[in-house]
Design a protein around this motif. Structure first.
Motif, PDB file in Angstrom:
ATOM      1  N   VAL A  21      55.913  34.777 -68.434  1.00 15.82           N
ATOM      2  CA  VAL A  21      54.557  35.300 -67.979  1.00 15.82           C
ATOM      3  C   VAL A  21      53.954  35.833 -69.318  1.00 15.82           C
ATOM      4  O   VAL A  21      54.580  36.590 -69.984  1.00 15.82           O
ATOM      5  CB  VAL A  21      54.686  36.641 -67.089  1.00 15.82           C
ATOM      6  N   ILE A  22      52.700  35.243 -69.684  1.00 16.13           N
ATOM      7  CA  ILE A  22      52.039  35.904 -71.085  1.00 16.13           C
ATOM      8  C   ILE A  22      51.433  37.069 -70.606  1.00 16.13           C
ATOM      9  O   ILE A  22      50.557  36.784 -69.667  1.00 16.13           O
ATOM     10  CB  ILE A  22      51.244  34.684 -71.534  1.00 16.13           C
ATOM     11  N   VAL A  23      51.487  37.921 -71.227  1.00 15.16           N
ATOM     12  CA  VAL A  23      50.778  39.153 -71.029  1.00 15.16           C
ATOM     13  C   VAL A  23      50.269  39.640 -72.438  1.00 15.16           C
ATOM     14  O   VAL A  23      50.762  39.961 -73.126  1.00 15.16           O
ATOM     15  CB  VAL A  23      51.471  40.339 -70.369  1.00 15.16           C
ATOM     16  N   ALA A  24      48.910  39.657 -72.367  1.00 17.71           N
ATOM     17  CA  ALA A  24      48.069  40.334 -73.682  1.00 17.71           C
ATOM     18  C   ALA A  24      47.515  41.578 -73.149  1.00 17.71           C
ATOM     19  O   ALA A  24      46.823  41.753 -72.117  1.00 17.71           O
ATOM     20  CB  ALA A  24      46.989  39.238 -73.729  1.00 17.71           C
ATOM     21  N   ILE A  25      47.709  42.366 -74.007  1.00 17.86           N
ATOM     22  CA  ILE A  25      47.196  43.662 -73.836  1.00 17.86           C
ATOM     23  C   ILE A  25      46.304  44.675 -74.714  1.00 17.86           C
ATOM     24  O   ILE A  25      46.476  44.039 -75.921  1.00 17.86           O
ATOM     25  CB  ILE A  25      48.585  44.818 -73.456  1.00 17.86           C
ATOM     26  N   ASP A  26      45.486  45.300 -74.136  1.00 19.25           N
ATOM     27  CA  ASP A  26      44.687  46.218 -75.324  1.00 19.25           C
ATOM     28  C   ASP A  26      44.105  47.589 -74.580  1.00 19.25           C
ATOM     29  O   ASP A  26      44.065  47.561 -73.211  1.00 19.25           O
ATOM     30  CB  ASP A  26      43.196  45.401 -75.747  1.00 19.25           C
ATOM     31  N   GLY A  27      44.054  48.439 -75.450  1.00 18.04           N
ATOM     32  CA  GLY A  27      43.476  49.696 -75.057  1.00 18.04           C
ATOM     33  C   GLY A  27      42.092  50.102 -75.613  1.00 18.04           C
ATOM     34  O   GLY A  27      41.706  49.246 -76.525  1.00 18.04           O
ATOM     35  N   ALA A  28      41.277  50.500 -74.698  1.00 20.05           N
ATOM     36  CA  ALA A  28      39.911  51.149 -75.137  1.00 20.05           C
ATOM     37  C   ALA A  28      39.643  52.583 -74.991  1.00 20.05           C
ATOM     38  O   ALA A  28      40.472  53.020 -74.114  1.00 20.05           O
ATOM     39  CB  ALA A  28      38.801  50.139 -74.517  1.00 20.05           C
ATOM     40  N   SER A  29      39.033  53.244 -75.548  1.00 14.85           N
ATOM     41  CA  SER A  29      38.863  54.711 -75.275  1.00 14.85           C
ATOM     42  C   SER A  29      37.283  54.936 -75.733  1.00 14.85           C
ATOM     43  O   SER A  29      36.708  54.598 -76.612  1.00 14.85           O
ATOM     44  CB  SER A  29      39.630  55.463 -76.187  1.00 14.85           C
ATOM     45  N   LYS A  30      36.903  56.016 -75.002  1.00 16.19           N
ATOM     46  CA  LYS A  30      35.358  56.608 -75.234  1.00 16.19           C
ATOM     47  C   LYS A  30      35.704  58.077 -75.638  1.00 16.19           C
ATOM     48  O   LYS A  30      36.467  58.738 -75.160  1.00 16.19           O
ATOM     49  CB  LYS A  30      34.785  56.654 -73.894  1.00 16.19           C
TER      50      LYS A  30
END
Length: 231
Positions: free
Chosen positions: A17-26
């Protein structure tokens, strides 16, 4: 088992299972920061994504939220997972098995300080215990851009993420010749972290997955901020 120095091969790309993650913030660094985590998943021909958010958060917690949701979703498909992240914080923690070290020391760091984000790291540890094989790759982020308006339209018109995947894939391939310098720098970083150069076609796929996770995280941050402001 976490494997961080593993040579990429086609079997991994097709059977895990390929899982690409990223976070973003305000408003990162401010008391009212909104943290958003996003994970893009590909398992053979199956494509999906998941997002979540947290009020009064941080950018680091946003990355961890992405990791948690990505692993939870991956376990619905298989227990062998390839994780792709542009977060050095996530990569170094998994690469150096910080979770086990923290547990052994009572969740105290080498500088005798309480571990930050312990609540989320404990959730990560629980999920890792359910995974048979986790291969972790760090890639340089933000190499390719994609229009925010176009991305929003693609996501809103197709909740599966398949249209977004096809559009980003095509856009990246069209920009390859103009991004040669950035890709070479990204390959140098990958080699420093992992000890070898991956096959270029597989590396480009990894950059595509990372780009999609970044797009989804940015889109979700805008949407969740509107919800939070209305509540």
């Amino acid at each position: 088992m976490v494997c961080v120095i593993c040579v990429i091969n086609m079997r991994e790309m097709h059977n895990m299972v390929i899982v690409a993650i990223d976070g973003a913030s305000k408003r990162n660094g401010q008391p009212n920061c909104l943290g958003v985590g996003a994970a893009f998943l590909k398992y053979n021909e199956d494509i999906s994504y998941v997002t979540t958010f947290e009020k009064n958060s941080t950018n680091q917690r946003a990355e961890l939220l992405a990791l948690i949701e990505g692993l939870k979703e991956a376990l619905k498909f298989d227990k062998e997972v390839m994780l792709i992240t542009d977060s050095e914080y996530i990569y170094k923690a998994l690469n150096n098995d910080w979770i086990s070290n923290w547990k052994n020391k009572g969740w105290i760091t080498s500088t005798k300080e309480p571990v930050k984000n312990r609540d989320l790291w404990e959730k990560v540890g629980d999920l890792l215990a359910e995974i048979n094989d986790l291969v972790v790759y760090h890639v340089k982020g933000h190499i390719f851009s994609f229009g925010r308006v176009t991305a929003a339209q693609l996501i809103e018109n197709d909740k599966t993420g398949k249209r977004l995947f096809k559009a980003v894939h095509m856009a990246v391939l069209e920009k390859l010749n103009n991004k040669e310098n950035q890709i070479n720098k990204a390959l140098d970083l990958f080699e420093r972290n992992h000890g070898y150069n991956p096959p270029l076609n597989i590396f480009i796929d990894m950059l595509i997955y990372n780009t999609i996770a970044d797009i989804i995280a940015s889109y979700a941050a805008d949407k969740y901020e509107a919800v939070v402001n209305l509540s």
